[in-house]
Write a protein that holds these residues in place. Structure first.
Motif, mmCIF file in Angstrom:
data_model
loop_
_atom_site.group_PDB
_atom_site.id
_atom_site.type_symbol
_atom_site.label_atom_id
_atom_site.label_comp_id
_atom_site.label_asym_id
_atom_site.label_seq_id
_atom_site.Cartn_x
_atom_site.Cartn_y
_atom_site.Cartn_z
ATOM 1 N N LYS A 188 8.793 -34.191 -20.835
ATOM 2 C CA LYS A 188 8.683 -32.900 -19.745
ATOM 3 C C LYS A 188 6.905 -32.191 -20.410
ATOM 4 C CE LYS A 188 12.788 -32.870 -18.209
ATOM 5 N NZ LYS A 188 14.423 -32.652 -17.276
ATOM 6 N N ALA A 189 7.079 -31.241 -21.266
ATOM 7 C CA ALA A 189 6.205 -30.841 -22.028
ATOM 8 C C ALA A 189 5.095 -31.606 -21.988
ATOM 9 C CB ALA A 189 6.887 -29.882 -23.026
ATOM 10 N N ALA A 190 4.963 -32.473 -22.563
ATOM 11 C CA ALA A 190 3.909 -33.329 -22.728
ATOM 12 C C ALA A 190 3.302 -33.581 -21.565
ATOM 13 C CB ALA A 190 3.993 -34.658 -23.878
ATOM 14 N N LEU A 191 3.789 -34.607 -20.562
ATOM 15 C CA LEU A 191 3.730 -34.325 -19.532
ATOM 16 C C LEU A 191 2.303 -33.288 -18.567
ATOM 17 C CD1 LEU A 191 3.300 -36.368 -17.367
ATOM 18 C CD2 LEU A 191 5.404 -36.098 -16.415
ATOM 19 N N VAL A 192 3.229 -31.644 -18.832
ATOM 20 C CA VAL A 192 3.099 -31.102 -18.323
ATOM 21 C C VAL A 192 1.715 -30.663 -18.889
ATOM 22 C CG1 VAL A 192 2.887 -28.837 -17.596
ATOM 23 C CG2 VAL A 192 4.865 -30.105 -17.303
ATOM 24 N N LEU A 193 1.801 -30.945 -20.421
ATOM 25 C CA LEU A 193 0.353 -30.183 -20.916
ATOM 26 C C LEU A 193 -0.616 -31.336 -20.275
ATOM 27 C CD1 LEU A 193 -1.319 -28.087 -23.143
ATOM 28 C CD2 LEU A 193 -0.054 -30.215 -25.024
ATOM 29 N N THR A 194 -0.140 -32.451 -20.315
ATOM 30 C CA THR A 194 -1.517 -34.059 -19.793
ATOM 31 C C THR A 194 -1.727 -33.475 -18.560
ATOM 32 O OG1 THR A 194 -0.250 -34.854 -21.504
ATOM 33 C CG2 THR A 194 -1.904 -36.429 -19.666
ATOM 34 N N ILE A 195 -1.098 -33.381 -17.683
ATOM 35 C CA ILE A 195 -1.908 -32.484 -16.277
ATOM 36 C C ILE A 195 -2.172 -31.370 -16.594
ATOM 37 C CG2 ILE A 195 -0.630 -32.203 -13.936
ATOM 38 C CD1 ILE A 195 1.943 -33.861 -14.800
ATOM 39 N N VAL A 196 -2.251 -30.502 -16.754
ATOM 40 C CA VAL A 196 -3.420 -29.855 -16.828
ATOM 41 C C VAL A 196 -4.377 -29.618 -17.826
ATOM 42 C CG1 VAL A 196 -3.099 -26.740 -17.748
ATOM 43 C CG2 VAL A 196 -0.960 -27.879 -16.810
ATOM 44 N N TRP A 197 -4.353 -29.938 -18.940
ATOM 45 C CA TRP A 197 -6.319 -30.622 -19.090
ATOM 46 C C TRP A 197 -6.909 -31.760 -18.397
ATOM 47 C CZ3 TRP A 197 -8.083 -30.423 -24.356
ATOM 48 C CH2 TRP A 197 -7.572 -29.143 -25.227
ATOM 49 N N CYS A 198 -6.008 -33.111 -18.131
ATOM 50 C CA CYS A 198 -6.798 -33.148 -17.012
ATOM 51 C C CYS A 198 -7.945 -32.503 -15.723
ATOM 52 C CB CYS A 198 -6.000 -34.546 -16.596
ATOM 53 S SG CYS A 198 -5.460 -35.754 -18.217
ATOM 54 N N ILE A 199 -6.517 -32.215 -14.889
ATOM 55 C CA ILE A 199 -6.875 -30.855 -13.978
ATOM 56 C C ILE A 199 -7.785 -29.750 -14.430
ATOM 57 C CG2 ILE A 199 -6.118 -29.306 -11.426
ATOM 58 C CD1 ILE A 199 -3.215 -30.788 -12.145
ATOM 59 N N THR A 200 -7.387 -29.391 -15.369
ATOM 60 C CA THR A 200 -8.685 -28.814 -15.977
ATOM 61 C C THR A 200 -9.966 -29.362 -15.944
ATOM 62 O OG1 THR A 200 -7.424 -27.377 -16.705
ATOM 63 C CG2 THR A 200 -9.687 -26.369 -17.504
ATOM 64 N N ILE A 201 -10.245 -30.316 -16.228
ATOM 65 C CA ILE A 201 -11.176 -31.235 -16.960
ATOM 66 C C ILE A 201 -12.252 -31.612 -15.282
ATOM 67 C CG2 ILE A 201 -12.229 -33.193 -18.380
ATOM 68 C CD1 ILE A 201 -10.550 -32.479 -20.637
ATOM 69 N N ALA A 202 -11.045 -31.872 -14.524
ATOM 70 C CA ALA A 202 -11.253 -32.227 -13.676
ATOM 71 C C ALA A 202 -12.163 -31.809 -12.701
ATOM 72 C CB ALA A 202 -10.129 -32.969 -12.672
ATOM 73 N N LEU A 203 -11.655 -30.701 -12.483
ATOM 74 C CA LEU A 203 -12.233 -29.842 -11.860
ATOM 75 C C LEU A 203 -13.613 -29.170 -12.136
ATOM 76 C CD1 LEU A 203 -9.390 -27.385 -10.756
ATOM 77 C CD2 LEU A 203 -10.327 -28.892 -9.947
ATOM 78 N N HIS A 204 -14.095 -29.022 -13.389
ATOM 79 C CA HIS A 204 -15.561 -29.027 -14.352
ATOM 80 C C HIS A 204 -16.269 -30.206 -13.602
ATOM 81 C CE1 HIS A 204 -15.474 -25.106 -16.410
ATOM 82 N NE2 HIS A 204 -13.857 -25.769 -16.819
#
Length: 475
Positions: A45-61
């Motif tokens: 779960k922690a790995a999934l959350v970390l991946t989602i947060v990184w992907c969302i942050t990069i995508a918003l840029h």
């Protein structure tokens, strides 16, 4: 062994009855099976959350409208924070009077101690001399297989104080602090169970001031404000003093807007029936207080808060000790989101508590986790971090909250220049100190996605404070 001492192997009919009671409650009244997920799946779960947060942050840029998403989220959080800042704290009930002694509830004070020879004697003496009817409270100290002089000290004290009872655990006893608390629960008699750390400094009128909050039938627990006894020692202890003032402000304001108050371990009072309905303390977590907090709220209980008087404790005195302690706190706080996310998103908490919880999830965990990819993308694209508006809002609320919290905890409330300048300087220093949380949170979320933390009793070393402090408590 003193007649007030129990070994771990001593028969306990009450403990067996409690186990049966909890078993029945979990089947008939409460979905305990949904609560204790243990360690299973946390790392994934922690790995999934970390991946989602990184992907969302990069995508918003990478999208042109990314900044508008950030501004929209800042606006939503800002509305909640404005309500939060403008709310008035609830009034504290008047303390119990002598005329009401016949109606005083019976209270069980519980202390889990492991290698606490430097502080346990002072705590026991103070708890046995509280301004509360002696026949209306008991004190249980669990010696969790201490290897210093703690067992001998406790046995001697048990022969002196009738209220004190000691439970000795063996070396192979499991469950850490939660296991120790669960083991003694079946031996206690109080309708209210209070938990203190071994280094606690408890005012004599504490019970008279805390217990009136339980007159509200919705209150399942009460947390007492924590204060740092050795605050004057160095930068780290002064920072913790300001941090505790900020925490007390947040606790009061969150309650005022219908949000979530949290237990803090030391100085927590829990209604026995609420504790039993929630399945007692979770032995599969590293922060029993934060885990119990979320389960109480999910079971529709409220948690009250007492700002004055506080319970004092030793602050850690070095950067390394602070790092280890806060990593444990951060991981325990994160675990509850991973364990109970299904119940949280189902709105079992209710709308106001759910919104409050998600606000703190974003500020405490999402923002620090997103800080690394946000800064990297900002450097690569030569622009400001995409979440800088939320960061600015967070810093603003922290500064205001810490200043007001320090003012509330200060007995001198005059508005003179010096009485405003001192808390202002403490606020600036305290917020500089709080920057360590960004590193702790980011490191914790990353580490949890790679490996889980071992479940063991990780305790802060207590040294009894300075010589002056020790002498003060021996008077």
């Amino acid at each position: 062994m003193s007649e007030n001492s129990w070994s771990e192997k001593a028969p306990s009919q009450e403990l067996n009855q409690l186990g049966s009671m909890l078993s029945n409650l979990s089947e008939e009244e409460f979905e305990t099976s949904l609560f204790f997920h243990g360690l299973e799946g946390r790392r994934r779960k922690a790995a999934l959350v970390l991946t989602i947060v990184w992907c969302i942050t990069i995508a918003l840029h990478l999208v042109s409208w990314g900044i508008w998403v950030s501004l929209g989220l800042t606006t939503i959080l800002g509305i909640h924070c404005l309500r939060f800042l403008l709310a008035r704290p609830l009034k504290t009930p008047q303390p119990f009077l002598d005329e009401e002694k016949d109606d005083f509830p019976f209270v069980s004070l519980v202390v889990a101690a492991k290698n606490e020879e430097s502080v346990i004697s002072n705590l026991v003496k103070s708890l046995c001399q509280l301004d509360y009817p002696k026949n209306q409270y008991e004190l249980w100290v669990i010696d969790d297989h201490s290897t210093d002089q703690t067992p001998e000290i406790l046995d001697k004290l048990a022969a002196t104080y009738d209220q004190l009872k000691v439970l000795h655990r063996s070396a192979n006893a499991g469950g850490g602090k939660s296991g120790a608390l669960n083991q003694v629960l079946g031996l206690t008699k109080g309708e209210i169970v209070a938990v203190f750390d071994a280094d606690a400094k408890v005012p004599k009128d504490m019970l008279r001031r805390v217990l009136p909050l339980f007159n509200n039938p919705r209150v399942g627990a009460v947390q007492v404000r924590k204060a740092i006894a050795n605050a004057a020692l160095n930068f780290w202890t002064r920072g913790q003093m300001a941090e505790m003032a900020l925490d007390s402000y947040f606790q009061q304001q969150r309650i005022a807007v219908g949000g979530i108050a949290e237990l803090r371990g030391n100085g927590q009072f829990v209604r026995r029936c609420a504790l039993q309905r929630c399945g007692a303390w979770n032995e599969e977590t590293i922060t029993d207080d934060l885990d119990l907090t979320i389960r109480l709220h999910l079971d529709q209980w409220d948690i009250g808060f007492l700002n004055c008087p506080p319970v004092e404790e030793e602050g850690v005195t070095s950067a390394i000790a602070l790092w280890h302690q806060r990593n444990r706190w951060a991981e325990g706080g994160y675990q509850r989101y991973l364990d109970y996310w299904r119940l949280i998103v189902s709105n079992r908490l209710g709308l106001r508590k759910t919104l409050d919880l998600f606000t703190y999830l974003i500020i405490q965990y999402f923002l620090p986790t997103a800080a690394v990819p946000d800064c990297l993308m900002a450097i690569a694209r030569n622009r400001l971090p995409i979440f800088s508006p939320i960061t600015g809002l967070t810093v603003t609320v922290s500064v205001i909250g810490m200043f007001v919290g320090l003012r509330r905890t200060n007995q001198n409330r005059r508005l003179g220049v010096s009485n405003l300048l001192v808390p202002l300087l403490q606020t600036l220093r305290g917020n500089l100190y709080l920057l360590h949380w960004m590193v702790v949170m980011a490191a914790t979320t990353a580490r949890m996605s790679v490996r889980p933390k071992r479940l063991k009793w990780v305790k802060t070393v207590h040294r009894g404070g300075s010589e002056e402090w020790r002498m003060k408590n021996e008077e």
